[in-house]
Enzyme design. Sequence first.
Site, PDB file in Angstrom:
ATOM      1  N   TRP A 173       0.887  -1.169   0.000  1.00  0.00           N
ATOM      2  CA  TRP A 173       0.000   0.000   0.000  1.00  0.00           C
ATOM      3  C   TRP A 173       0.926   1.219   0.000  1.00  0.00           C
ATOM      4  CZ3 TRP A 173      -1.784   3.028   4.654  1.00  0.00           C
ATOM      5  CH2 TRP A 173      -2.858   3.860   4.350  1.00  0.00           C
TER       6      TRP A 173
ATOM      7  N   ASP B 131      -0.156  -4.759   9.813  1.00  0.00           N
ATOM      8  CA  ASP B 131      -1.214  -3.884   9.313  1.00  0.00           C
ATOM      9  C   ASP B 131      -2.359  -4.803   8.908  1.00  0.00           C
ATOM     10  OD1 ASP B 131      -2.856  -2.116   8.031  1.00  0.00           O
ATOM     11  OD2 ASP B 131      -1.385  -1.456   6.543  1.00  0.00           O
TER      12      ASP B 131
ATOM     13  N   LYS C  63     -13.222  -1.463   6.346  1.00  0.00           N
ATOM     14  CA  LYS C  63     -13.739  -2.422   5.370  1.00  0.00           C
ATOM     15  C   LYS C  63     -14.728  -3.381   6.016  1.00  0.00           C
ATOM     16  CE  LYS C  63      -9.948  -0.719   3.528  1.00  0.00           C
ATOM     17  NZ  LYS C  63      -9.652   0.053   2.353  1.00  0.00           N
TER      18      LYS C  63
HETATM   19  C1  LMR Z   1      -6.787   1.132  -0.718  1.00  0.00           C
HETATM   20  O1  LMR Z   1      -5.688   0.571  -0.647  1.00  0.00           O
HETATM   21  O2  LMR Z   1      -7.346   1.353  -1.807  1.00  0.00           O
HETATM   22  C2  LMR Z   1      -7.518   1.495   0.540  1.00  0.00           C
HETATM   23  O3  LMR Z   1      -6.779   1.077   1.645  1.00  0.00           O
HETATM   24  C3  LMR Z   1      -7.907   2.921   0.604  1.00  0.00           C
HETATM   25  C4  LMR Z   1      -6.772   3.855   0.846  1.00  0.00           C
HETATM   26  O4  LMR Z   1      -6.869   4.659   1.783  1.00  0.00           O
HETATM   27  O5  LMR Z   1      -5.778   3.842   0.112  1.00  0.00           O
END
Ligand code: LMR
Length: 399
Positions: A131, A212, A247
């Site tokens: 992420w 996480d 989520k």
């Molecule tokens: C994502 O990865 O799309 C979600 O966790 C939303 C975000 O805040 O990035």
Amino acid sequence: MIFDGLSEVGDDPILLVTKMYSACIDPNKVDLGVGVYKDANGDTVILDSVKKAEQHLVNSQKTKTYLSPSGNVEYNDCVQKLLLGDDHPVILQGRVTTIQAPGGTGGIRIGADFLKICKPDTKVWISDPTWPNHYGIMSSSGLQTEAYRYYDIKKGEFLYSEMMEDLNTAQAGDVIILHGCCHNASGADLTREQWNELTNFMSKRDLVPFLDIAYQGFSEGIIEDSYAIRLMSEKLPEVLIASSCSKNFAMYRDRVGAITLVSSTAELNKINASHMLKVVRSIYSMPPDHGAAVVAHILSDDALRNQWMREVDEMRSRVKEMRNLFVKKMAEKAPNSGFGYIAEQNGMFSFLTLSADQIQTLIKDYSIYFMANGRVNIAGLTEDNVDYVTDSIAALFNS
Ligand code: LMR
């Protein structure tokens, strides 16, 4: 003047997809970008259990006076037990504290600022890919980062041995960010045997996990998905867990999350928690209550909790169905496209093994919006759009 020396920074790559999708006027447009669950109609609805708990709050809440930097204590207790189970050894030993945070992101930031206080030169290892905001948060907290190999986007392969090879070069006291389940962005998770092996390795090497977990319930189930966090909290002396209710309670905009801290002794945990609370006080003083009060009510009411568990099951099943449907349709429409791995992955995300040009063609010519690195949110697929999406992808292979 001091505001005149900056140049504009680009959009976050995930939020950019939402922006592009919103601006698009193509009636066929499809949003496979940001990680939100969508139902069979393509809507991100409020869960019934959440609606009921909100109604209960409207009827019963008598004050909105301040709480404290740790937020809603009932929520903290419920979330801690949801993560670790009621009788986890660290709970019985008084070695764990959970602090409400504004979203999982807020939890990660509190954890990162806490690491900076503990050891200013902390190095944090981050999976490649991940992420993207993990990097933003760690660098905002002034921590050093290093990537470890995790997943081959082009081949659609989980790189467990490469991950272990890279972590083998980590030094005692380094922190490893791990996705507790439903890896964001690959959907590829460690098996239980691999989690066991990694935990033993980290114990021997004195490495600290920063777990996480934003998708608990989306892989196998609420309890099953907590395997890694329960294991590491039991076997390792120090653990950080950033968790999110965005989520699994579909409370995205209410910003409901937490940071959970496990320290080696109860005494040290009390001291450590006091530093986290000082961080909270200096950033936003105390978290917003509404979402946490809703979650606390759901988790402490048997009927609502059961209803919520069923709603999580439904969300998980629908995403799995969409994974299978996508793979089946791609196998029919473009037999050599090789997307079979998507059915094996977990949570909302997978990568499409496509070239950068193919990805841009899907975005620009077909208005199918997803991340430029190929990450798609499978929860954005529905019975209504799956043919359009798979026909469009198949056209790339059959042209
Ligand atoms: C994502 O990865 O799309 C979600 O966790 C939303 C975000 O805040 O990035």
